[in-house]
Design a protein around this motif. Structure first.
Motif, PDB file in Angstrom:
ATOM      1  N   SER A 248     -29.082  -5.288 -42.545  1.00 50.90           N
ATOM      2  CA  SER A 248     -29.786  -3.463 -41.984  1.00 50.90           C
ATOM      3  C   SER A 248     -30.130  -2.886 -41.077  1.00 50.90           C
ATOM      4  O   SER A 248     -29.683  -1.535 -40.979  1.00 50.90           O
ATOM      5  CB  SER A 248     -31.125  -3.823 -42.705  1.00 50.90           C
ATOM      6  OG  SER A 248     -32.514  -4.139 -41.833  1.00 50.90           O
ATOM      7  N   ASP A 252     -29.361   1.481 -40.864  1.00 47.85           N
ATOM      8  CA  ASP A 252     -30.588   2.141 -39.894  1.00 47.85           C
ATOM      9  C   ASP A 252     -30.125   2.239 -38.397  1.00 47.85           C
ATOM     10  O   ASP A 252     -30.182   3.889 -38.238  1.00 47.85           O
ATOM     11  CB  ASP A 252     -31.176   0.811 -39.156  1.00 47.85           C
ATOM     12  CG  ASP A 252     -32.705   1.319 -38.728  1.00 47.85           C
ATOM     13  OD1 ASP A 252     -33.693   2.170 -39.540  1.00 47.85           O
ATOM     14  OD2 ASP A 252     -32.964   1.423 -37.713  1.00 47.85           O
ATOM     15  N   HIS A 255     -28.233   5.909 -39.636  1.00 50.51           N
ATOM     16  CA  HIS A 255     -29.344   6.709 -39.596  1.00 50.51           C
ATOM     17  C   HIS A 255     -30.120   7.374 -38.665  1.00 50.51           C
ATOM     18  O   HIS A 255     -30.350   8.567 -38.372  1.00 50.51           O
ATOM     19  CB  HIS A 255     -30.177   6.367 -40.326  1.00 50.51           C
ATOM     20  CG  HIS A 255     -31.572   6.920 -41.064  1.00 50.51           C
ATOM     21  ND1 HIS A 255     -31.772   7.994 -41.485  1.00 50.51           N
ATOM     22  CD2 HIS A 255     -32.968   6.587 -40.433  1.00 50.51           C
ATOM     23  CE1 HIS A 255     -32.837   8.941 -41.094  1.00 50.51           C
ATOM     24  NE2 HIS A 255     -33.437   7.595 -40.307  1.00 50.51           N
ATOM     25  N   ARG A 256     -30.255   6.775 -37.599  1.00 49.63           N
ATOM     26  CA  ARG A 256     -31.038   6.705 -36.535  1.00 49.63           C
ATOM     27  C   ARG A 256     -29.995   7.648 -35.278  1.00 49.63           C
ATOM     28  O   ARG A 256     -30.192   8.488 -35.088  1.00 49.63           O
ATOM     29  CB  ARG A 256     -31.437   6.569 -35.701  1.00 49.63           C
ATOM     30  CG  ARG A 256     -32.842   5.244 -36.253  1.00 49.63           C
ATOM     31  CD  ARG A 256     -33.372   4.066 -35.708  1.00 49.63           C
ATOM     32  NE  ARG A 256     -32.643   3.064 -34.945  1.00 49.63           N
ATOM     33  CZ  ARG A 256     -32.261   2.542 -34.260  1.00 49.63           C
ATOM     34  NH1 ARG A 256     -32.185   4.132 -33.087  1.00 49.63           N
ATOM     35  NH2 ARG A 256     -31.081   1.099 -33.430  1.00 49.63           N
ATOM     36  N   ALA A 281     -34.686   0.076 -46.153  1.00 44.98           N
ATOM     37  CA  ALA A 281     -33.367   1.547 -46.447  1.00 44.98           C
ATOM     38  C   ALA A 281     -34.872   2.706 -47.101  1.00 44.98           C
ATOM     39  O   ALA A 281     -33.801   3.505 -46.885  1.00 44.98           O
ATOM     40  CB  ALA A 281     -32.508   1.049 -48.086  1.00 44.98           C
ATOM     41  N   TRP A 284     -33.686   6.456 -45.248  1.00 47.59           N
ATOM     42  CA  TRP A 284     -32.586   6.599 -44.524  1.00 47.59           C
ATOM     43  C   TRP A 284     -32.116   7.765 -45.086  1.00 47.59           C
ATOM     44  O   TRP A 284     -31.972   7.801 -46.073  1.00 47.59           O
ATOM     45  CB  TRP A 284     -32.049   4.804 -44.358  1.00 47.59           C
ATOM     46  CG  TRP A 284     -31.667   3.763 -43.957  1.00 47.59           C
ATOM     47  CD1 TRP A 284     -32.883   3.782 -43.169  1.00 47.59           C
ATOM     48  CD2 TRP A 284     -31.300   2.554 -44.434  1.00 47.59           C
ATOM     49  NE1 TRP A 284     -32.873   2.725 -43.070  1.00 47.59           N
ATOM     50  CE2 TRP A 284     -32.135   1.296 -43.318  1.00 47.59           C
ATOM     51  CE3 TRP A 284     -30.687   2.248 -45.423  1.00 47.59           C
ATOM     52  CZ2 TRP A 284     -31.545   1.056 -43.442  1.00 47.59           C
ATOM     53  CZ3 TRP A 284     -30.351   1.076 -45.239  1.00 47.59           C
ATOM     54  CH2 TRP A 284     -30.971   0.158 -44.646  1.00 47.59           C
ATOM     55  N   LEU A 286     -28.326   8.510 -44.866  1.00 46.10           N
ATOM     56  CA  LEU A 286     -26.705   8.494 -44.493  1.00 46.10           C
ATOM     57  C   LEU A 286     -25.719   9.353 -44.890  1.00 46.10           C
ATOM     58  O   LEU A 286     -24.280   9.252 -44.744  1.00 46.10           O
ATOM     59  CB  LEU A 286     -26.450   6.790 -45.304  1.00 46.10           C
ATOM     60  CG  LEU A 286     -27.190   5.834 -45.071  1.00 46.10           C
ATOM     61  CD1 LEU A 286     -26.707   4.447 -46.458  1.00 46.10           C
ATOM     62  CD2 LEU A 286     -26.885   5.471 -43.665  1.00 46.10           C
ATOM     63  N   ASN A 314     -28.815   6.889 -50.748  1.00 45.09           N
ATOM     64  CA  ASN A 314     -29.294   7.388 -49.597  1.00 45.09           C
ATOM     65  C   ASN A 314     -28.269   8.637 -48.634  1.00 45.09           C
ATOM     66  O   ASN A 314     -28.385   8.745 -47.778  1.00 45.09           O
ATOM     67  CB  ASN A 314     -29.616   6.545 -48.407  1.00 45.09           C
ATOM     68  CG  ASN A 314     -30.450   5.474 -49.229  1.00 45.09           C
ATOM     69  OD1 ASN A 314     -30.171   4.094 -49.569  1.00 45.09           O
ATOM     70  ND2 ASN A 314     -31.601   5.239 -48.493  1.00 45.09           N
TER      71      ASN A 314
END
Length: 585
Positions: A248, A252, A255-256, A281, A284, A286, A314
């Motif tokens: 993950s 992650d 996403h960040r 998830a 998130w 994406l 996502n």
């Protein structure tokens, strides 16, 4: 055309751009482009101060990604040929690791190896002295802290290299033979980086890369350290081992960091689809991702579709998937799919494929094989599919994939015979089987791994994919190959890691393979978890497993319901059993 050193120098004016390293403890270290150039020059000076000269080889065994990248760039800045090497994965396999280290150091003629304090004792006691390498070129162990600073550094000194100088030696994975050092020049890096970032990804400085790939292999090193520098693309590097433990962290980070470009082998997409939880998830976004590259091992359409479906909610777009094909001998990338296209596949008739023709399968045909399109060659490069007699084949005829163009490297270091075999005649002979259809390249497998039974061709990857789906077999932890039976004929064999060894599991594997591809397996051999031979990049070593079978070195799984006695392998129809295997308990 600029060398990587010129790119580092030119990029130093961009004070707002950086590369980010995430350490195993979660701490983030950001190195700005100006600091990247300054650190490269300081460490280059320190390497020269140790007596290393232009053209000398220096091996790098550095587990921390920041130390590896900064030292690698320093070596290239100094005109010293870097030799990236992977750090030990586990003490349990130290003997095999030591064999690789000694081979690479001897083959490269490295004068020094840069490593950490924690690894120094092990290297000196177990790896260097044991194989006599200390007397072969006088290998010196240098600690990473020894090259952080050196007296006499001149910030105005001229650091320059020529395009046709060797930048580093990328040792092959060793999946088909002993690792060989591919000589990658600065020209190769410039051409292939341009092909990747501009021709393939159509990248801009607004892109952001995210990578957990090992930095001692070409996809991680060239794809995310070197190529992005040519396009001013900022990159976040995650620890490889952290991704394996907790997949993950990859998504992650996308996403960040608002990542737009990432690459991974097929297995990583399968792992993330299976292991990421709904809780992880949740939240998130994406939708930022525009290039989900996939390569380095056989690509399975069902795996990519499963990943895209799993994370569609996502915001992941189906157009983001980007199958590709490459190899170290071509610097890195050979083909990319269209950056704006959805997944393209080809369903071919299984019987026709056995005869070397990729004939489209009829609608609804059960005996069909689905292959993923890996895209087209880059401008200035040419791909051809070639028969064993050297004839260049037409579309949908299966043969060996050949490549020519400026990304093709100059050969293997100190290996003239192997260089002639692979690079002679103006073409790079990849050793991979494939075909062209509508301008797209489809890869079928390795030519030397082909299983030929009764004059028909079978691809081990197809067998392995089926075996992996059998309940009780560890996903992806199996190999298929052929061997001679008592009468001198070829027979197909599977070696697989299992959760629990039973005769019923072996029979289930045989039934599944016979039903789906029509291959009657002669033997199914179940081995202990973690004993399947793989390269440092995770590729299965079919020939090594075949060798271990023939020499009795396989570690058989123990049948729990048989009082600790391993069950016999399933015999072939002729009644021939494999030789008694040592290590059975």
């Amino acid at each position: 055309m600029r060398t990587l050193i010129e790119v580092l120098r030119d990029n130093a004016v961009h004070t707002d751009r950086s590369v980010t390293f995430v350490r195993s403890n979660g701490e983030e270290l950001s190195v700005s482009y100006p600091d990247l150039w300054l650190t490269a020059r300081k460490r280059a000076h320190a390497l020269r101060s140790l007596g290393l000269a232009r053209g000398d080889r220096v091996a790098l065994i550095l587990p921390d990604p920041d130390e590896f990248v900064l030292t690698f760039l320093a070596a290239l800045t100094a005109g010293i040929v870097a030799v990236p090497m992977y750090p030990p994965q586990t003490l349990a396999k130290l003997e095999a690791y030591g064999d690789t280290v000694r081979h690479v150091l001897a083959a490269s003629g490295a004068r020094a190896v840069v490593t950490t304090e924690a690894l120094r004792g092990m290297l000196e006691e177990h790896l260097l002295a044991g194989g006599g390498v200390k007397t072969h070129g006088g290998v010196r162990v240098v600690l990473e802290r020894e090259i952080h600073e050196a007296d006499g550094f001149d910030p105005d000194a001229d650091w320059s290299v020529e395009l046709d100088e060797t930048a580093f030696l990328q040792f092959t994975s060793g999946s088909t033979s002993s690792p060989k050092g591919v000589m990658v020049t600065f020209r190769n890096l410039a051409v292939n980086s341009h092909a990747i970032m501009f021709d393939g990804l159509r990248s801009t400085p607004e892109d952001r890369g995210v990578s957990w790939l090992p930095l001692y292999h070409d996809m991680g090193l060239i794809g995310f350290v070197i190529a992005p520098l040519y396009a001013l693309v900022q990159v976040m590097f995650l620890p490889t081992t952290a991704f394996i433990r907790r997949p993950s962290i990859w998504l992650d980070a996308i996403h960040r960091f608002r990542g737009t470009i990432t690459f991974a082998p097929n297995f990583a997409y399968a792992l993330a689809t299976r292991a990421v939880t709904e809780t992880q998830a949740a939240g998130w976004d994406l939708s930022c991702m525009r290039a989900l590259g996939c390569g380095a091992e056989p690509i399975q359409a069902e795996v990519l579709r499963g990943f895209l479906t799993r994370f569609a909610k996502n915001g992941l777009r189906p157009e983001s998937i980007l199958p590709s094909y490459g190899m170290a001998e071509a610097t890195l990338a050979i083909t990319f799919s269209d950056i704006d296209a959805t997944l393209t596949t080809d369903r071919v008739d299984l019987m026709a494929m056995r005869a070397g023709m990729a004939k489209p399968a009829a609608d609804g045909a059960a005996a069909a094989l689905e292959l993923v399109a890996c895209g087209r060659s880059f401008p200035g490069h040419e791909i051809s599919v070639v028969a064993p007699d050297g004839t260049h084949l037409e579309d949908r005829q299966v043969g060996e994939v050949w490549l020519r163009g400026p990304s093709v490297t100059v050969g293997y270091f100190n290996e003239p015979a192997s260089t002639e075999d692979t690079f002679g005649g103006g073409w790079l002979r990849t050793g991979d089987l494939g075909y062209l259809a509508d301008g797209q390249l489809y890869i079928c497998g390795r030519a030397k791994d082909l299983i030929i039974l009764g004059g028909k061709n079978y691809y081990p990857q197809d067998v392995e994919r089926i075996v992996s789906r059998v309940d009780g077999i560890r996903d992806g932890q199996c190999v298929a190959f052929s061997r001679l039976d008592a009468s001198g004929g070829e027979q197909a064999v599977v070696v697989a890691e299992c959760r629990k060894s039973t005769p019923e599991l072996s029979q289930a594997v045989m039934r599944a393979v016979r039903a789906e591809v029509g291959v009657q397996l002669a033997e199914v051999i179940l081995i202990k978890r973690g004993t399947l031979a793989k390269t440092s990049s995770g590729k299965v070593r079919r020939r090594e497993m075949k060798r271990r079978l023939e020499t009795g070195e396989l570690e058989l799984a123990v049948a729990e319901d048989k009082g600790g006695v391993a069950p016999p392998p399933v015999p072939s129809r002729s009644g021939v059993f494999p030789p008694l295997l040592s290590g059975a308990s």
